[in-house]
Design an enzyme around this catalytic site. Sequence first.
Site: not given
Length: 685
Positions: A227, A333, A364
Amino acid sequence: MPIRARGARKTYRSLVVAAVAALTTALLAPAGAQGASTGPSGSRETGRAAGGYADPLRARPGAGPRSEPVYSYANAVRESVWVDTGLDADGDGRSDRVAVDIVRPREPARQGRKIPVVMDASPYYSCCGRGNESQLKTYDADGRPVRFPLYYDNYFVPRGYAFVAVDLAGTNRSDGCVDVGGPSDVRSAKAVVDWLNGRARGYTTRTGGERATARWTDGRTGMIGKSYDGTIANAVAATGVEGLRTIVPIGAISSWYDYYFAQGAPLYGSGPEWLSDGVESPEARGRCAAVQRRLVEGAPRSGDWTPLWTERDYVKDARKVRASVFAVHGMQDLNVRTKHLGQWWDALAARGVERKIWLSGTGHVDPFDYRRREWVDTLHRWFDHYLLGYDNGIEREPMADVERRPGQWTTDRAWPPRTTAAVALRPGPGEAPGVGVLGLRPARPGATETFTDDPARGELDWAADLDRTTAAKAGFRTGPLARDLRLSGSSTVTVTAAPSTSSAHLSAVLVDIGPDTIRDYGASGEGITTLHRRTCWGASTTGDSSCFKETRADTVAVGETVVSRGWADLGARTSTGHGGPLVPGRARTVTLRLAATDHVVPAGHRLALILAGTDRDLIDPPDTTPTLTLDLARTSAQLPIVGGAAALVRATTGSAPAAAGPHAVRAAGVTPPRPADRIPGGSRS
């Protein structure tokens, strides 16, 4: 210079390094490192390696050289250094220093050996946590680091690596301000790579003058992170900094504009200032008001492209990347969408960067939490090759691993496969309004379809209603396929539409129509369920356990699967980066860039293209409620089909297996997407 070319000249040196390292680690197994480690459950491990724990990934026959856990983790050096970034983002009159927490094996320095670095630079170490269990850094009473989140330290330190955890500027124990992917963020991490290579100043304290040097490292650095952390790895690689040998970005952003907007359409109800406020330390919030103000002013909710976004676009600087790249992304995602992956991957490929990719069916999610054993083994060999110089063959293995069904993976020598070609599919009218056909033949001039934006409906609703006339969408589908059809890469959809009002947002969605079992990417685990039992991946201490909760796939039966999606503001102007009001009744043409994917539509299923307005909980609605009239003759989709047009013709002609027609019985279906999280990684970063 492409990594492959540089690596080819170092083949002999790499072999020598590997041989010497293997011999050295065999000779230098630390005395007294045989003590047992205990996981949180209190269970004692057996079959321990010299590093004090059971190695879960013993070398496979024929796998080539690999680093072994011969160094003591319990006796490792744990220290903190503050590195000067050369910036004064908070305007206090002195250069900002970022906190760098380090854990490294003690033995190599005693023997005069230098070691490489695995580095994770993050804003989340004190605010939000890392990994599936949201771990935070901890310190003892004297401020020395005790717990390093995740398993990188536990696993790699006994194998002769240092692990470096960097607090980005404005977070935890660092000076400066968070500027969400801007110069302060990037310099926070780049300065540490420079320090590791002797080009920047480090200090033993946050404000003192005693210098700290990194004589214990050879400077070879690999950055990793999920991320925001992986985004910083992308950004630092795009500076071309020397010493950064490889990056492993997981679910990472490649252009911050595309995190907040989709071609002018707002994806979130806030801008980057909300994120910076959420991750900054309490004291940074008090001194960083000017930076916050610049974020607000530079990121207007109009969706216009501004200099702020140019500064945070790493794709344009892909030509500077010298590091190899191992990219990982969930194809479902909805936080950091695979558009980020697709445009970054394509830019790296165009410049010959050596690279590898994993694509899962999750949202994610970190690969440690959906394919743990294979992931740790692959990551281990990747770092051994690029940081230790071991000739273990990983760069000659298949480039891509793709999850076809939950837990079922395939590989490709190249990604997308070399036979992939863009093929134009065209929508046409059908027997009922909004229920059209999709094929190679263009619609007749004057053919139209209409829909009215309904912010209460989204892509799952549209897909479920594909074979029914509904006001909120126009759907187009092939007949049941005679053969499997594989899409691999990024698609585009060009739409010509006339709005009834002065504003309009568009959604384009590709859907596989037919029964399947997939990961429930819309649920809270985004395709995984966390279990209570733990497995251990490295050595542990009382304050830093290597044992993490296991997971299993969270699956659901579906009647249709969204393969890819893209969004745009019909009023966005690509050439200028600015949008404006539409003229009701006047047609505009826009090309939507869809998220990258790799999906096989099985024989018997149908492939569909859906065009609609607001995609509920994924983009914000416009300020009006438009009805759009599509000009079908001037609308088309360019899809990356493996085998090209010939494969499409074979799949859409001939007899098909049992067709996936209108569903008499509805499958449970994937959990509807939740309102978008404003922090990359959300609560499970």
